[in-house]
Design an enzyme around this catalytic site. Structure first.
Site, PDB file in Angstrom:
ATOM      1  N   GLY A   1      -2.566  -1.949   3.290  1.00 56.89           N
ATOM      2  CA  GLY A   1      -2.240  -2.399   4.356  1.00 56.89           C
ATOM      3  C   GLY A   1      -2.851  -1.240   5.600  1.00 56.89           C
TER       4      GLY A   1
ATOM      5  N   SER B   1      -2.821   1.542   8.182  1.00 58.18           N
ATOM      6  CA  SER B   1      -1.918   2.783   7.872  1.00 58.18           C
ATOM      7  C   SER B   1      -1.857   3.803   8.895  1.00 58.18           C
ATOM      8  CB  SER B   1      -2.877   3.646   6.693  1.00 58.18           C
ATOM      9  OG  SER B   1      -4.063   4.133   7.192  1.00 58.18           O
TER      10      SER B   1
ATOM     11  N   HIS C   1       6.931   7.420   9.771  1.00 62.27           N
ATOM     12  CA  HIS C   1       6.747   6.783  10.950  1.00 62.27           C
ATOM     13  C   HIS C   1       8.039   5.622  11.306  1.00 62.27           C
ATOM     14  CE1 HIS C   1       3.670   9.189  12.463  1.00 62.27           C
ATOM     15  NE2 HIS C   1       3.197   8.946  11.293  1.00 62.27           N
TER      16      HIS C   1
ATOM     17  N   TYR D   1       3.362   0.080  13.739  1.00 62.49           N
ATOM     18  CA  TYR D   1       3.203   0.647  12.215  1.00 62.49           C
ATOM     19  C   TYR D   1       4.463   1.041  11.682  1.00 62.49           C
ATOM     20  CZ  TYR D   1       1.830   3.731   8.610  1.00 62.49           C
ATOM     21  OH  TYR D   1       1.695   4.566   7.365  1.00 62.49           O
TER      22      TYR D   1
HETATM   23  P1  NAI Z   1      -6.071   4.127   4.099  1.00 62.78           P
HETATM   24  O1  NAI Z   1      -5.969   3.417   5.517  1.00 62.78           O
HETATM   25  O2  NAI Z   1      -6.927   4.972   3.727  1.00 62.78           O
HETATM   26  O3  NAI Z   1      -5.812   2.897   2.756  1.00 62.78           O
HETATM   27  C1  NAI Z   1      -5.294   1.658   3.197  1.00 62.78           C
HETATM   28  C2  NAI Z   1      -5.850   0.779   2.217  1.00 62.78           C
HETATM   29  O4  NAI Z   1      -5.315  -0.789   2.464  1.00 62.78           O
HETATM   30  C3  NAI Z   1      -7.525   0.571   2.839  1.00 62.78           C
HETATM   31  O5  NAI Z   1      -8.456   0.668   1.668  1.00 62.78           O
HETATM   32  C4  NAI Z   1      -7.584  -0.895   3.250  1.00 62.78           C
HETATM   33  O6  NAI Z   1      -8.842  -1.568   3.060  1.00 62.78           O
HETATM   34  C5  NAI Z   1      -6.494  -1.652   2.765  1.00 62.78           C
HETATM   35  N1  NAI Z   1      -6.062  -2.642   3.350  1.00 62.78           N
HETATM   36  C6  NAI Z   1      -5.794  -2.973   4.915  1.00 62.78           C
HETATM   37  N2  NAI Z   1      -5.582  -4.005   4.999  1.00 62.78           N
HETATM   38  C7  NAI Z   1      -5.489  -4.831   4.033  1.00 62.78           C
HETATM   39  C8  NAI Z   1      -5.316  -6.167   3.637  1.00 62.78           C
HETATM   40  N3  NAI Z   1      -5.171  -7.058   4.869  1.00 62.78           N
HETATM   41  N4  NAI Z   1      -5.443  -6.598   2.515  1.00 62.78           N
HETATM   42  C9  NAI Z   1      -5.669  -5.902   1.409  1.00 62.78           C
HETATM   43  N5  NAI Z   1      -5.864  -4.481   1.669  1.00 62.78           N
HETATM   44  C10 NAI Z   1      -5.920  -3.877   2.872  1.00 62.78           C
HETATM   45  O7  NAI Z   1      -4.355   4.646   4.143  1.00 62.78           O
HETATM   46  P2  NAI Z   1      -4.026   5.811   2.936  1.00 62.78           P
HETATM   47  O8  NAI Z   1      -3.915   7.061   3.802  1.00 62.78           O
HETATM   48  O9  NAI Z   1      -4.612   5.682   1.655  1.00 62.78           O
HETATM   49  O10 NAI Z   1      -2.396   5.314   2.776  1.00 62.78           O
HETATM   50  C11 NAI Z   1      -1.998   4.546   1.624  1.00 62.78           C
HETATM   51  C12 NAI Z   1      -0.783   4.143   2.071  1.00 62.78           C
HETATM   52  O11 NAI Z   1       0.358   5.243   2.399  1.00 62.78           O
HETATM   53  C13 NAI Z   1      -0.628   3.164   3.484  1.00 62.78           C
HETATM   54  O12 NAI Z   1      -0.040   2.076   3.319  1.00 62.78           O
HETATM   55  C14 NAI Z   1      -0.075   3.950   4.384  1.00 62.78           C
HETATM   56  O13 NAI Z   1       0.646   3.551   5.319  1.00 62.78           O
HETATM   57  C15 NAI Z   1       1.090   4.989   3.634  1.00 62.78           C
HETATM   58  N6  NAI Z   1       1.217   6.220   4.052  1.00 62.78           N
HETATM   59  C16 NAI Z   1       0.247   7.348   3.942  1.00 62.78           C
HETATM   60  C17 NAI Z   1       0.264   8.531   4.441  1.00 62.78           C
HETATM   61  C18 NAI Z   1      -0.675   9.488   4.412  1.00 62.78           C
HETATM   62  O14 NAI Z   1      -0.403  10.635   4.712  1.00 62.78           O
HETATM   63  N7  NAI Z   1      -1.768   9.129   3.773  1.00 62.78           N
HETATM   64  C19 NAI Z   1       1.633   8.759   5.033  1.00 62.78           C
HETATM   65  C20 NAI Z   1       2.644   7.578   4.996  1.00 62.78           C
HETATM   66  C21 NAI Z   1       2.119   6.608   4.626  1.00 62.78           C
HETATM   67  C1  15L Z   2       1.239   7.831   8.090  1.00 63.42           C
HETATM   68  O1  15L Z   2       2.075   7.063   7.925  1.00 63.42           O
HETATM   69  C2  15L Z   2      -0.335   7.671   7.868  1.00 63.42           C
HETATM   70  O2  15L Z   2      -0.608   6.642   7.144  1.00 63.42           O
HETATM   71  C3  15L Z   2      -1.236   8.938   7.821  1.00 63.42           C
HETATM   72  O3  15L Z   2      -2.445   8.658   8.145  1.00 63.42           O
HETATM   73  C4  15L Z   2      -0.708   9.901   8.750  1.00 63.42           C
HETATM   74  O4  15L Z   2      -0.984   9.838   9.880  1.00 63.42           O
HETATM   75  C5  15L Z   2       0.819  10.359   8.292  1.00 63.42           C
HETATM   76  O5  15L Z   2       1.525   9.349   8.488  1.00 63.42           O
HETATM   77  C6  15L Z   2       1.494  11.375   9.154  1.00 63.42           C
HETATM   78  O6  15L Z   2       2.399  11.175   9.892  1.00 63.42           O
HETATM   79  O7  15L Z   2       0.888  12.478   8.982  1.00 63.42           O
END
Ligand code: NAI
Ligand code: 15L
Length: 277
Positions: free
Chosen positions: A85, A87, A125, A148
């Protein structure tokens, strides 16, 4: 012992086929390696192109907004780790298909195909408008800091409904900041290491009875805003902390005390938008 990528999982921490959405993202790429010990077949999906499957993997490209494609994606899996999704904070029109329609499609498919356990990547968030320094548990009213965060609150509520109505168990991970390093003062408190993320997901997948659980995802950092006592049954015991990054972070000029990014738990997300063109 919590299995790592180097060790085999115990029989109690193993399933035949596990679906990982968002497999092309930052965390998806990390989990692609780290979740393999927990399953015979890791089904990997993303809207973006993924590296070709290796042993024990299968690739199923999918747009989460496409209900038919999501139905096919979910067929035959035992459990789902839903990381896919948008992010970050974006206009509502971008959040809606991926995060709101997408999570609905996923749970409808899970219901139809009898999947009984989902780990949902929620986010801090959802509670981003609580003040920094205030300690909150998972029962406080949500205070999303943007579209978000609202979409993640939707996912939390939707998954609660699918538990109450259909018995599909979900652990919602209110992930803090999961990156290789804590990059700023806020992240000294919200940082979640990849090892601790992996442990949290394994506990969320394989703890026998989780019902509908919300848990905050942070490492054992010196300061914490999040009380995980309501999720103690998961047995999540973070091992890392952000102290190794403190000196580098504290060498940065601090934000002004009245900057909303320094006042609220969601940091800079609370200042995003509006998105009028
Ligand atoms: P990211 O943005 O790197 O990865 C998300 C992936 O979802 C991407 O590969 C994107 O292509 C895919 N995506 C987006 N729209 C899509 C759709 N319509 N259909 C299929 N795939 C789709 O984010 P990240 O950092 O890897 O985070 C993974 C999950 O964890 C997300 O849901 C994010 O909201 C959540 N999250 C991450 C945090 C972090 O610190 N990295 C903190 C809080 C939540
Ligand atoms: C999130 O939910 C985002 O996916 C990540 O990219 C960071 O921004 C993280 O929160 C954060 O709050 O640091």
């Amino acid at each position: 012992m919590t299995p790592t990528a180097e060790s085999n999982s115990s029989p109690a921490q193993h399933c035949a086929r596990l679906l990982l959405t968002g497999a092309g993202g930052n965390l998806g790429k990390v989990l692609r390696t780290r979740l393999k010990p927990y399953t015979d077949t890791l089904r990997l999906s993303d809207i973006s192109q993924l590296d070709p499957a290796t042993s024990g993997e299968e690739i199923v490209p999918c747009d989460l907004a496409d209900a038919q494609a999501v139905d096919a994606l979910v067929q035959g899996v035992d459990a789902i780790v839903h990381m896919g999704g948008v992010s970050v904070e974006r206009p509502f029109e971008e959040i809606l298909p991926a995060n709101i329609q997408g999570v609905y499609n996923l749970y409808e498919a899970a219901r139809r195909h009898g999947v009984k356990r989902v780990v949902f990547a929620s986010s801090n968030h959802v509670i981003g408008f609580y003040r920094q320094g205030q300690v909150i548990d998972a029962d406080v009213p949500v205070r999303p800091d943007g579209y978000y965060g609202i979409s993640k609150a939707f996912g939390e509520n939707l998954s609660r409904f699918y538990y109450d109505r259909y018995g599909i168990e979900t652990v919602c991970l209110r992930i803090g900041s999961s990156f290789p390093e804590a990059k700023d003062r806020r992240m000294l408190i919200t940082w979640l290491s990849y090892d601790d993320l992996t442990q949290l997901i394994a506990q969320a997948l394989f703890t026998p009875h989780v019902g509908h659980t919300i848990v905050y995802g942070a490492s054992a950092n010196k300061e914490s805003w999040w009380d995980n006592s309501r999720a103690a049954h998961l047995g999540f015991t973070p091992k890392d902390n952000s102290e190794p990054f403190r000196a580098k972070v504290e060498a940065q000029t601090p934000l002004a005390a009245d900057d909303p990014a320094a006042r609220y738990q969601g940091g800079a997300f609370v200042k995003a938008g509006p998105f009028e063109s």
